[in-house]
Design a protein around this motif. Sequence first.
Motif, mmCIF file in Angstrom:
data_model
loop_
_atom_site.group_PDB
_atom_site.id
_atom_site.type_symbol
_atom_site.label_atom_id
_atom_site.label_comp_id
_atom_site.label_asym_id
_atom_site.label_seq_id
_atom_site.Cartn_x
_atom_site.Cartn_y
_atom_site.Cartn_z
ATOM 1 N N LEU A 24 0.840 -1.181 -0.130
ATOM 2 C CA LEU A 24 -0.107 -0.124 0.058
ATOM 3 C C LEU A 24 0.993 1.201 -0.057
ATOM 4 C CD1 LEU A 24 -3.043 1.007 0.275
ATOM 5 C CD2 LEU A 24 -2.605 1.113 2.545
ATOM 6 N N GLN A 28 0.124 3.633 -3.302
ATOM 7 C CA GLN A 28 -1.106 4.121 -3.217
ATOM 8 C C GLN A 28 -1.076 5.544 -3.891
ATOM 9 O OE1 GLN A 28 -1.627 4.982 1.029
ATOM 10 N NE2 GLN A 28 -0.778 7.280 0.473
ATOM 11 N N GLN A 29 0.184 6.245 -3.895
ATOM 12 C CA GLN A 29 0.271 7.377 -4.866
ATOM 13 C C GLN A 29 0.135 7.363 -6.310
ATOM 14 O OE1 GLN A 29 0.322 10.406 -3.239
ATOM 15 N NE2 GLN A 29 0.099 11.434 -4.975
ATOM 16 N N PHE A 32 -3.403 6.623 -7.039
ATOM 17 C CA PHE A 32 -4.345 7.526 -6.630
ATOM 18 C C PHE A 32 -4.270 8.660 -7.978
ATOM 19 C CE2 PHE A 32 -4.181 12.054 -4.718
ATOM 20 C CZ PHE A 32 -5.406 12.100 -4.769
ATOM 21 N N PHE A 57 -6.326 -6.689 -1.758
ATOM 22 C CA PHE A 57 -6.484 -7.692 -0.603
ATOM 23 C C PHE A 57 -7.148 -8.880 -0.730
ATOM 24 C CE2 PHE A 57 -7.784 -8.821 3.901
ATOM 25 C CZ PHE A 57 -6.349 -8.664 4.364
ATOM 26 N N VAL A 100 -8.848 19.191 -9.301
ATOM 27 C CA VAL A 100 -7.604 18.602 -9.321
ATOM 28 C C VAL A 100 -6.649 19.620 -9.791
ATOM 29 C CG1 VAL A 100 -7.598 17.838 -11.723
ATOM 30 C CG2 VAL A 100 -6.131 16.495 -10.257
ATOM 31 N N VAL B 54 -1.141 16.351 -9.071
ATOM 32 C CA VAL B 54 -1.912 15.648 -8.297
ATOM 33 C C VAL B 54 -1.385 15.818 -6.812
ATOM 34 C CG1 VAL B 54 -2.708 13.412 -7.645
ATOM 35 C CG2 VAL B 54 -2.616 14.029 -9.862
ATOM 36 N N PRO B 55 -2.002 16.193 -5.813
ATOM 37 C CA PRO B 55 -1.664 16.275 -4.406
ATOM 38 C C PRO B 55 -1.124 14.905 -3.937
ATOM 39 C CG PRO B 55 -4.021 16.399 -4.399
ATOM 40 C CD PRO B 55 -3.568 16.422 -5.916
ATOM 41 N N GLU B 56 -0.336 15.000 -2.888
ATOM 42 C CA GLU B 56 0.295 13.865 -1.978
ATOM 43 C C GLU B 56 -1.118 13.263 -1.399
ATOM 44 O OE1 GLU B 56 3.363 11.311 -1.527
ATOM 45 O OE2 GLU B 56 3.214 12.949 -2.745
ATOM 46 N N LEU B 57 -1.313 11.857 -1.410
ATOM 47 C CA LEU B 57 -2.435 11.185 -0.659
ATOM 48 C C LEU B 57 -1.902 10.869 0.708
ATOM 49 C CD1 LEU B 57 -5.296 10.158 -0.954
ATOM 50 C CD2 LEU B 57 -4.156 7.985 -1.591
ATOM 51 N N ALA B 58 -2.563 11.116 1.749
ATOM 52 C CA ALA B 58 -2.350 10.791 3.233
ATOM 53 C C ALA B 58 -2.255 9.279 3.356
ATOM 54 C CB ALA B 58 -2.999 11.340 4.024
ATOM 55 N N PRO B 59 -1.249 8.610 4.146
ATOM 56 C CA PRO B 59 -1.384 7.204 4.243
ATOM 57 C C PRO B 59 -2.701 6.694 4.289
ATOM 58 C CG PRO B 59 0.285 8.192 5.598
ATOM 59 C CD PRO B 59 -0.439 9.421 4.931
ATOM 60 N N LEU B 60 -3.217 5.665 3.415
ATOM 61 C CA LEU B 60 -4.479 4.975 3.579
ATOM 62 C C LEU B 60 -4.610 3.972 4.501
ATOM 63 C CD1 LEU B 60 -5.696 4.396 -0.344
ATOM 64 C CD2 LEU B 60 -6.568 6.020 1.423
ATOM 65 N N TRP B 61 -3.483 3.475 4.820
ATOM 66 C CA TRP B 61 -3.551 2.549 5.847
ATOM 67 C C TRP B 61 -4.516 2.347 7.070
ATOM 68 C CZ3 TRP B 61 -3.913 -2.559 6.017
ATOM 69 C CH2 TRP B 61 -4.299 -2.908 7.215
ATOM 70 N N ARG B 63 -7.373 4.052 7.688
ATOM 71 C CA ARG B 63 -8.653 3.993 7.067
ATOM 72 C C ARG B 63 -8.938 2.661 6.553
ATOM 73 N NH1 ARG B 63 -8.329 9.242 3.154
ATOM 74 N NH2 ARG B 63 -6.100 8.805 3.692
ATOM 75 N N LEU B 64 -7.853 2.035 5.816
ATOM 76 C CA LEU B 64 -8.241 0.723 5.175
ATOM 77 C C LEU B 64 -8.460 -0.190 6.349
ATOM 78 C CD1 LEU B 64 -6.362 0.384 1.920
ATOM 79 C CD2 LEU B 64 -8.640 0.618 2.154
ATOM 80 N N ARG B 67 -11.684 -1.299 7.713
ATOM 81 C CA ARG B 67 -12.586 -1.998 6.763
ATOM 82 C C ARG B 67 -11.762 -3.251 6.631
ATOM 83 N NH1 ARG B 67 -13.564 1.395 1.446
ATOM 84 N NH2 ARG B 67 -14.862 -0.458 1.166
ATOM 85 N N LEU B 68 -10.676 -3.588 6.705
ATOM 86 C CA LEU B 68 -10.165 -4.984 6.307
ATOM 87 C C LEU B 68 -10.023 -5.999 7.527
ATOM 88 C CD1 LEU B 68 -7.228 -3.714 3.804
ATOM 89 C CD2 LEU B 68 -9.508 -4.959 3.211
ATOM 90 N N ARG B 69 -9.740 -5.172 8.627
ATOM 91 C CA ARG B 69 -9.554 -6.225 9.734
ATOM 92 C C ARG B 69 -10.864 -7.098 10.091
ATOM 93 N NH1 ARG B 69 -5.606 -2.244 13.013
ATOM 94 N NH2 ARG B 69 -3.546 -3.183 12.450
ATOM 95 N N ALA B 72 -10.461 -9.792 7.696
ATOM 96 C CA ALA B 72 -8.897 -10.478 7.451
ATOM 97 C C ALA B 72 -9.213 -12.034 7.595
ATOM 98 C CB ALA B 72 -8.106 -9.732 8.570
ATOM 99 N N ARG B 73 -9.768 -12.405 8.569
ATOM 100 C CA ARG B 73 -9.959 -13.926 8.597
ATOM 101 C C ARG B 73 -11.413 -14.233 8.718
ATOM 102 N NH1 ARG B 73 -6.118 -11.804 11.342
ATOM 103 N NH2 ARG B 73 -3.887 -12.617 10.920
#
Lengths: 190, 142
Positions: A24, A28-29, A32, A57, A100, B54-61, B63-64, B67-69, B72-73
């Motif tokens: 990720l 991700q960038q 995106f 995933f 954008v 394009v702006p830098e995207l903040a870390p997605l983890w 937020r993800l 939703r994923l946990r 996960a199993r």
Amino acid sequence: MCQDDDSLMRRTAAGEELAFQQLLARWQQPVFSFLAHMLSSVEEAEDMTQETFIKVFAQAGRYRPEGKFRSWVLRIAGNQARSVLRRRRILRWVDFNPAVHDHAATGPNPLQDLARRETSREVQAAVQSLPERQRQAVVLKRWQGLSYQEIAEVLETTVPAVESLLQRAADSLRQRLALLVEPASRKEQS
Amino acid sequence: MTHVTDRIQAWLDGELSPPDAARFQDHIQQCPHCRRELDACRRLWELVDTAAPVPELAPLWPRLAARLRPQARPQRWSWSYRGLAVAASAAGLLLGWQLGGPVASAPAHAGQTAEVGYLDADWPSLDQLWLQLENLNGEAGS
């Protein structure tokens, strides 16, 4: 230790959360950026980036490790973009959202900045006006730096078809952006 | 002279094979029309490349992860829960039989609940349960 994408996908499929986090962080960038150029909306691009990685995933077990993770993930992102664009068409949304471009850098000269932003807006609007596959090919080539072979994998087509898509896109863009592209060439002729 | 305008894109993208690239360059040197086309294409892509950062995207983890946990199993957990649910149902049945039988019908002491009576009781054997079930069937039939 820096692992290749295929190894990280194998570990993700085995349920290793850390491996997925590494993938990720790495991708991700680019995903995106691809979606922002395809959708011309930062907000939608962010949502679709999340959806893309949820799918990565979920489908990790079905991924075939052939060293083509980038093509694979961009194909998933492309499908996400297509569904958004289809929904927009159904809802008759305005196709172009300048959000954008509003992130364009601001320098010490406001007039120059304004002109640059205006040019940027025109270019982006021209790219948005391309048919979807041409637009996808342009975004993948210009902003993602993919080779024709990789673009062909993402679009599930052939290399000559990619060349043709880009050539037709260039022709359309040149027509639409004639005022920005042609004056210099006329000067050279005279 | 055959123009090479249809190969300009591939040449700019470095996608021509070496012999094709050599032919392309030979032609461009002799043909003002194709040279102008090439320059215009080059300018077009320079414009496109510099447009729309394009702006830098903040870390997605973070937020993800939320939703994923839970997913996960998914299978292991869901089967475990199903197992627990079956076990709980079986225990409930045993409890029901036991409470509906001799323990529940016995006079309860003041402040003592039926559950306490059940907890104090010995576990019934399978034969005893079978006997109780036959008795219940007999009562229902009479």
